[in-house]
Write an enzyme that holds these catalytic residues in place. Structure first.
Site, mmCIF file in Angstrom:
data_model
loop_
_atom_site.group_PDB
_atom_site.id
_atom_site.type_symbol
_atom_site.label_atom_id
_atom_site.label_comp_id
_atom_site.label_asym_id
_atom_site.label_seq_id
_atom_site.Cartn_x
_atom_site.Cartn_y
_atom_site.Cartn_z
ATOM 1 N N GLU A 1 -7.261 4.096 7.555
ATOM 2 C CA GLU A 1 -7.202 5.531 7.209
ATOM 3 C C GLU A 1 -8.485 5.965 6.499
ATOM 4 O O GLU A 1 -8.928 7.099 6.646
ATOM 5 C CB GLU A 1 -5.948 5.817 6.366
ATOM 6 C CG GLU A 1 -4.706 5.769 7.241
ATOM 7 C CD GLU A 1 -3.428 5.333 6.548
ATOM 8 O OE1 GLU A 1 -3.353 5.365 5.300
ATOM 9 O OE2 GLU A 1 -2.490 4.926 7.260
ATOM 10 N N GLU B 1 -5.197 -5.802 10.310
ATOM 11 C CA GLU B 1 -4.266 -4.687 10.484
ATOM 12 C C GLU B 1 -4.572 -3.975 11.793
ATOM 13 O O GLU B 1 -5.412 -3.057 11.821
ATOM 14 C CB GLU B 1 -4.424 -3.697 9.329
ATOM 15 C CG GLU B 1 -4.075 -4.273 7.982
ATOM 16 C CD GLU B 1 -3.528 -3.190 7.077
ATOM 17 O OE1 GLU B 1 -2.315 -3.196 6.837
ATOM 18 O OE2 GLU B 1 -4.300 -2.330 6.652
ATOM 19 N N LYS C 1 -0.038 4.184 -0.328
ATOM 20 C CA LYS C 1 -0.782 5.342 0.214
ATOM 21 C C LYS C 1 -0.616 6.546 -0.720
ATOM 22 O O LYS C 1 -0.474 6.359 -1.921
ATOM 23 C CB LYS C 1 -0.343 5.647 1.648
ATOM 24 C CG LYS C 1 -0.379 4.390 2.507
ATOM 25 C CD LYS C 1 -0.282 4.652 3.966
ATOM 26 C CE LYS C 1 -0.242 3.317 4.706
ATOM 27 N NZ LYS C 1 -0.290 3.477 6.156
ATOM 28 N N GLY D 1 2.080 1.967 10.688
ATOM 29 C CA GLY D 1 2.955 3.131 10.579
ATOM 30 C C GLY D 1 3.608 3.534 11.892
ATOM 31 O O GLY D 1 4.191 4.614 11.996
ATOM 32 N N ASN E 1 0.870 -1.165 0.000
ATOM 33 C CA ASN E 1 0.000 0.000 0.000
ATOM 34 C C ASN E 1 0.911 1.220 0.000
ATOM 35 O O ASN E 1 1.523 1.532 1.015
ATOM 36 C CB ASN E 1 -0.889 -0.031 1.256
ATOM 37 C CG ASN E 1 -1.760 1.195 1.371
ATOM 38 O OD1 ASN E 1 -1.800 2.032 0.464
ATOM 39 N ND2 ASN E 1 -2.465 1.310 2.488
ATOM 40 N N HIS F 1 -9.565 0.158 4.771
ATOM 41 C CA HIS F 1 -8.318 0.499 5.458
ATOM 42 C C HIS F 1 -8.633 1.483 6.586
ATOM 43 O O HIS F 1 -9.512 2.337 6.452
ATOM 44 C CB HIS F 1 -7.329 1.121 4.467
ATOM 45 C CG HIS F 1 -5.957 1.290 5.042
ATOM 46 N ND1 HIS F 1 -5.620 2.351 5.846
ATOM 47 C CD2 HIS F 1 -4.864 0.505 4.955
ATOM 48 C CE1 HIS F 1 -4.360 2.215 6.220
ATOM 49 N NE2 HIS F 1 -3.871 1.104 5.693
ATOM 50 N N SER G 1 3.385 -2.365 10.238
ATOM 51 C CA SER G 1 4.826 -2.257 10.499
ATOM 52 C C SER G 1 5.609 -3.507 10.108
ATOM 53 O O SER G 1 6.592 -3.869 10.766
ATOM 54 C CB SER G 1 5.086 -1.889 11.967
ATOM 55 O OG SER G 1 4.578 -0.598 12.232
#
Ligand code: PEP
Length: 251
Positions: free
Chosen positions: A97, A165, A13, A171, A11, A95, A211
């Site tokens: 986000e 996730e 992003k 991150g 990904n 996701h 991560s």
């Protein structure tokens, strides 16, 4: 029991430019990649066409989002059919986000999954608990709620991959331990078994994201119910090639 190939997905992003993405494509094009691993990369939407046209054919391209309708007056949105039309094979949905920053609800995610599967895309359906939910031991409650909203919209599970996730690992550099991830993956598989039966539970691939990097990839990949890795930050670096080849070290 055959579950399909191990998956390594990326990904990117909202990162990259034509030149930096072509450099990553060049890296993959020249690499020796494990043919036993299914690999996809997910550039920003505007670069999907460029990436697809330049990338080797045995690596698939994914989108990071799509809309929940097939066509119509939805200014600024992109239909799953359009992604297929430019050569995307995967789409990442749900996701964290998208859920947190863009306020996508469980219902939105379910509808997007349905529309994307209908268009013939492979869906990476993301689920994960936030730090406070993790600390309050509400992980499975949250995941089952998110999964319920997705499962209602899936008729054929062969094109759906679940990505676990944990939000606290995305991150942050704080990866779930292999044991932690394995426990959750097993719980997701048993949830699938109770709701959808043995076939779906045994065939559906459940991949881990949060991560992942070269130093933890092998340990995670070793776990029985971890069927792949989903990589954010490290996918923008040359080490992504080595993560794609992670199984070769364990053979
Ligand atoms: C992600 O955002 O899906 C992700 C896995 O990111 P990272 O690897 O950077 O934690």
């Amino acid at each position: 029991m055959v579950r399909g190939k191990f998956i390594v997905g990326s990904n990117y992003k909202m990162n990259g430019s034509q030149s930096s993405l072509l450099a990553l494509v060049g890296l993959l094009n020249h690499a020796q990649l494990d043919s036993n691993v299914e690999i996809f990369i997910s550039p920003p939407l505007v670069y999907i066409d460029l990436v697809r046209k330049n990338l080797r054919r045995d690596v698939a391209v994914g989108a990071q989002n799509c809309y929940l309708k097939a066509t119509g007056a939805y200014t600024g949105e992109v239909a799953p059919e359009m992604l297929r039309d430019i050569g995307a094979e995967y789409v990442i949905l749900g996701h964290t986000e998208r859920r947190e920053i863009f306020k996508e609800s469980d219902t939105d995610v379910g509808l997007k999954v349905e529309q994307a599967l209908q268009a013939g895309l492979r869906v990476i359906a993301c689920v994960g608990e936030k730090l406070e939910e993790h600390q309050a031991e509400k992980t499975l409650e949250v995941l089952y709620r998110q999964l319920d909203a997705i499962a209602d919209h899936v008729l054929d599970w062969s094109n759906l991959v679940v990505a676990y996730e944990p939000v606290w690992a995305i991150g942050t550099g704080r990866v779930a331990t292999p044991e932690q991830a394995q426990r959750v993956h097993r719980a997701i598989r048993e949830w699938l078994r109770s709701k959808k039966g043995d076939h779906v539970a045994d065939q559906t691939r459940i991949i881990y994201g949060g991560s992942v990097n070269l130093s933890n990839a092998a340990m995670l990949a070793n776990e029985e119910d971890i069927d792949g890795l989903f990589v954010g930050g490290a996918s923008l670096k040359p080490e992504f090639v080595d993560i794609c080849n992670v199984l070769q070290g364990s053979r």
